[in-house]
Design a protein around this motif. Structure first.
Motif, mmCIF file in Angstrom:
data_model
loop_
_atom_site.group_PDB
_atom_site.id
_atom_site.type_symbol
_atom_site.label_atom_id
_atom_site.label_comp_id
_atom_site.label_asym_id
_atom_site.label_seq_id
_atom_site.Cartn_x
_atom_site.Cartn_y
_atom_site.Cartn_z
ATOM 1 N N UNK A 62 3.264 -11.939 -1.282
ATOM 2 C CA UNK A 62 3.716 -11.988 0.121
ATOM 3 C C UNK A 62 4.409 -13.314 0.409
ATOM 4 N N UNK A 63 3.828 -14.377 -0.104
ATOM 5 C CA UNK A 63 4.374 -15.726 0.086
ATOM 6 C C UNK A 63 5.773 -15.832 -0.535
ATOM 7 N N UNK A 64 5.933 -15.233 -1.728
ATOM 8 C CA UNK A 64 7.232 -15.291 -2.407
ATOM 9 C C UNK A 64 8.252 -14.405 -1.705
ATOM 10 N N UNK A 65 7.824 -13.197 -1.325
ATOM 11 C CA UNK A 65 8.778 -12.228 -0.754
ATOM 12 C C UNK A 65 9.237 -12.620 0.656
ATOM 13 N N UNK A 66 8.452 -13.461 1.324
ATOM 14 C CA UNK A 66 8.834 -13.894 2.681
ATOM 15 C C UNK A 66 10.172 -14.617 2.661
ATOM 16 N N UNK A 97 18.744 -11.997 -5.603
ATOM 17 C CA UNK A 97 17.295 -12.082 -5.818
ATOM 18 C C UNK A 97 16.809 -10.779 -6.469
ATOM 19 N N UNK A 98 17.637 -9.746 -6.371
ATOM 20 C CA UNK A 98 17.289 -8.473 -7.024
ATOM 21 C C UNK A 98 18.050 -8.333 -8.343
ATOM 22 N N UNK A 99 19.312 -8.796 -8.322
ATOM 23 C CA UNK A 99 20.158 -8.680 -9.516
ATOM 24 C C UNK A 99 20.274 -10.070 -10.122
ATOM 25 N N UNK A 100 19.498 -10.333 -11.162
ATOM 26 C CA UNK A 100 19.523 -11.658 -11.792
ATOM 27 C C UNK A 100 19.275 -11.512 -13.285
#
Lengths: 97, 223
Positions: free
Chosen positions: B14-18, B32-35
């Protein structure tokens, strides 16, 4: 048992520990105990440190375990490094040796 | 004072996805999705498309963010080398800028992949330039301008309806390309926002300049 919180929920100031008890011999110590730098982090930030160490410092492994991207983990690590440096400075300022 | 979600791996998630971009922001910052390897594979498809458009459609990518129709009889190897060269120049210059101005951990694969994916709007622009969509009318404008060298203003654009909407779409695609390239640099380098903006502006200017020089040199060899 709830996790130790480092910040006052009312004003946001850094909390101090005043009383500690040994559950084994029931001795209670009272005084002014400063929180260490890691204890001043939020529970999520402390857990981040745990995940980082158990992944041997590999951001790629950490990203894989947590199902997030490498840049997301790397950016949070940078934030945490900045925060730890700030907390260290604050701690040294509050309790100079 | 503590809820169960405040501790454990879920709390970290949760902390990262915020911090991750959501919704329409993903159009500008999908990195952040395509890396990593995913970005590189997708990026190679994008670069492959620019090569195909160059060889088959005579679309020339003669600059880091430039798309033109090639009226000159350039050989196929020039048309295929140019988009790859421009992509690698962007990787080299923005990558060097990232190395110089960021202390974060960085990966070459992110620069290669993200900066290739950021060229997607240029592929769309190239496809739109293909005949019979717009290319034919652009060719007519070029011929008209050559026949009427004294009238080189925007008059041809008023005669041909196609290029007007093409110009509007091109602006949108160019802006999109700019945002994608900026976010590619930001995510690959890990720089904070304001530093990333300043470094991007300077590095993109240098990359465009070097890209143009390299394109002219390559076309000179081709001729």
């Amino acid at each position: 048992m709830p996790d130790l919180i480092a910040q006052c929920p009312t004003c946001g100031g850094t909390l101090e520990v005043e009383r500690m008890r040994c559950p084994s011999c029931q001795i209670t110590l009272e005084g002014h105990f400063a929180l260490g730098t890691l204890e001043r982090l939020t529970p999520a930030e402390r857990q981040f440190v745990v995940e980082f160490v158990t992944a041997s410092g590999s951001l790629k492994e950490m990203a894989r375990r947590l199902g997030v991207s490498y840049p997301t983990v790397r950016n949070r690590l940078d934030d945490l490094i900045f925060r730890l440096n700030t907390l260290e400075k604050e701690k040294n300022h509050e309790h100079p040796e | 004072m503590s809820t169960p979600s405040e501790t454990g791996p879920q709390a970290v998630q949760e902390y990262l996805r915020a911090d991750e971009p959501r919704g329409w922001m993903l159009l500008l910052d999908p990195f952040r999705r395509i890396e990593g390897t995913t970005a590189l594979l997708l990026g190679l498809v994008v670069v492959g498309a620019t090569v195909l458009l160059g060889v088959e459609g005579r679309i020339v990518y003669n600059g880091v963010a430039d798309v033109n129709i090639c009226w000159l009889p350039e050989p196929a190897y020039v048309m295929s080398l140019m988009p790859m060269m421009e992509w690698l120049i962007a990787v080299l210059i923005l990558g060097l800028a990232g190395r110089l101005f960021s202390r974060s951990r960085q990966r070459l694969v992110d620069y290669l992949g993200m900066l290739a994916v950021a060229r997607l709007p240029l592929v769309i622009m190239g496809v739109l330039s293909l005949q019979p969509l717009v290319g034919k009318q652009l060719l007519q404008i070029a011929q008209w301008t050559l026949q009427n060298p004294q009238s080189v203003n925007a008059q041809p654009l008023l005669q041909f309806p196609g290029p007007k909407w093409f110009a509007a779409v091109s602006i949108v695609l160019a802006v999109w390309n700019g945002f994608l390239t900026y976010y590619a640099l930001k995510e690959a380098s890990g720089m904070p926002r304001w530093r990333a903006i300043l470094v991007f502006l300077a590095a993109a200017y240098v990359a465009s300049f070097v890209g143009k020089l390299a394109a002219e040199a390559l076309m000179g060899v081709g001729l």
